[in-house]
Enzyme design. Structure first.
Site, PDB file in Angstrom:
ATOM      1  CB  CYS A   2       8.113  -2.155   7.809  1.00 33.60           C
ATOM      2  SG  CYS A   2       6.515  -2.924   7.585  1.00 33.60           S
TER       3      CYS A   2
HETATM    4  N1  GLN Z   1       2.943  -4.374   3.153  1.00 35.39           N
HETATM    5  C1  GLN Z   1       3.563  -4.921   4.314  1.00 35.39           C
HETATM    6  C2  GLN Z   1       2.624  -5.052   5.485  1.00 35.39           C
HETATM    7  O1  GLN Z   1       1.478  -4.740   5.407  1.00 35.39           O
HETATM    8  C3  GLN Z   1       4.783  -4.140   4.706  1.00 35.39           C
HETATM    9  C4  GLN Z   1       4.386  -2.799   5.235  1.00 35.39           C
HETATM   10  C5  GLN Z   1       5.479  -1.854   5.426  1.00 35.39           C
HETATM   11  O2  GLN Z   1       6.544  -1.847   4.829  1.00 35.39           O
HETATM   12  N2  GLN Z   1       5.165  -0.976   6.260  1.00 35.39           N
HETATM   13  O3  GLN Z   1       3.037  -5.480   6.488  1.00 35.39           O
END
Ligand code: GLN
Length: 235
Positions: A2
């Protein structure tokens, strides 16, 4: 993974994190420049801000790409605050795609966003009543539990991140947390940048090409208040 961003300083609209800067979260959702894990952030988005009408923050989260929400541009323009947080999500494999799995997570006056991944077992004992099966929700509930117990923000973060990092050495634990009057961030396994001008901007990657963006070193805690910014290593 993210991309997320937060602001603490003079009142600004949420659009100052999302659509106003050339490389704001809207652009980062489909064309991030520094993302190491995952290519696009299309599994949801969330915004959070504080308004004098209530003590708790206001949130707006959706499990759709940020570019697909036709109501967001106007909302992001009028949602104004001295403290803002926003995130776009690329779900980790196996994690649910739903609003409750989408940052920012909230508890009382706290808002939290996680960029990374962690084995849920690594935080299970510290987490209480997570809002989703998503690893980030478990990590958020572990931090919220420490804050509810009365830990100062920096201590809550270093104790949860330190333990989760020990239990899961592969974990990536970049965090943004705010209580409306202060802002903290953790760099642990992914990029994090800060820009200080009038206030404090913290983001996974620079929102624009202005000079002044500084990389926050890995495995550090950043604490920001209206008085300034302190960066300390996390053991
Ligand atoms: N693990 C978290 C999720 O699945 C954050 C993912 C991320 O940082 N892309 O939302």
């Amino acid at each position: 993974m993210c991309r997320h961003a937060a602001w603490l300083g003079p009142v600004r609209p949420v659009s100052s994190l999302v659509s106003e800067p050339e490389h704001g979260l809207l652009r980062q959702s489909y064309a991030p420049r520094m993302q190491r894990y995952g290519a696009v952030n299309a599994d949801g988005f969330g915004i959070g801000w504080y308004d004098g009408a209530r003590e708790e923050p206001v949130r707006y989260r959706r499990a759709i790409p940020i570019w697909a929400d036709a109501n967001l541009p106007a909302l992001a323009e009028v949602a104004r605050s001295a403290c803002l947080m926003a995130a776009v999500r690329s779900a980790t494999v196996g994690m649910p795609i739903e609003e409750t799995a989408t940052a920012p997570f909230a508890d009382g006056r706290w808002l939290l966003s996680h960029n990374g991944r962690v084995r849920r077992e690594a935080v299970r004992e510290m987490a209480s009543d997570p809002q989703s099966l998503c690893d980030s929700a478990w990590l958020a509930s572990a931090v919220f539990a420490r804050l509810r117990a009365g830990d100062p923000l920096g201590e809550a973060l270093t104790s949860v991140v330190g333990r989760a990092g020990k239990e899961d050495p592969e974990a990536r634990l970049n965090l943004l947390v705010t209580g409306g009057d202060r802002l903290a961030a953790v760099a642990w396994g992914d990029t994090l940048f800060t820009h200080l001008a009038e206030g404090v901007l913290v983001a996974s990657e620079p929102l624009d090409d202005r000079p002044g963006w500084q990389a926050v070193p890995d495995r550090t805690l950043l604490l920001a208040s209206p008085d300034g910014v302190l960066v300390t290593p996390i053991d």
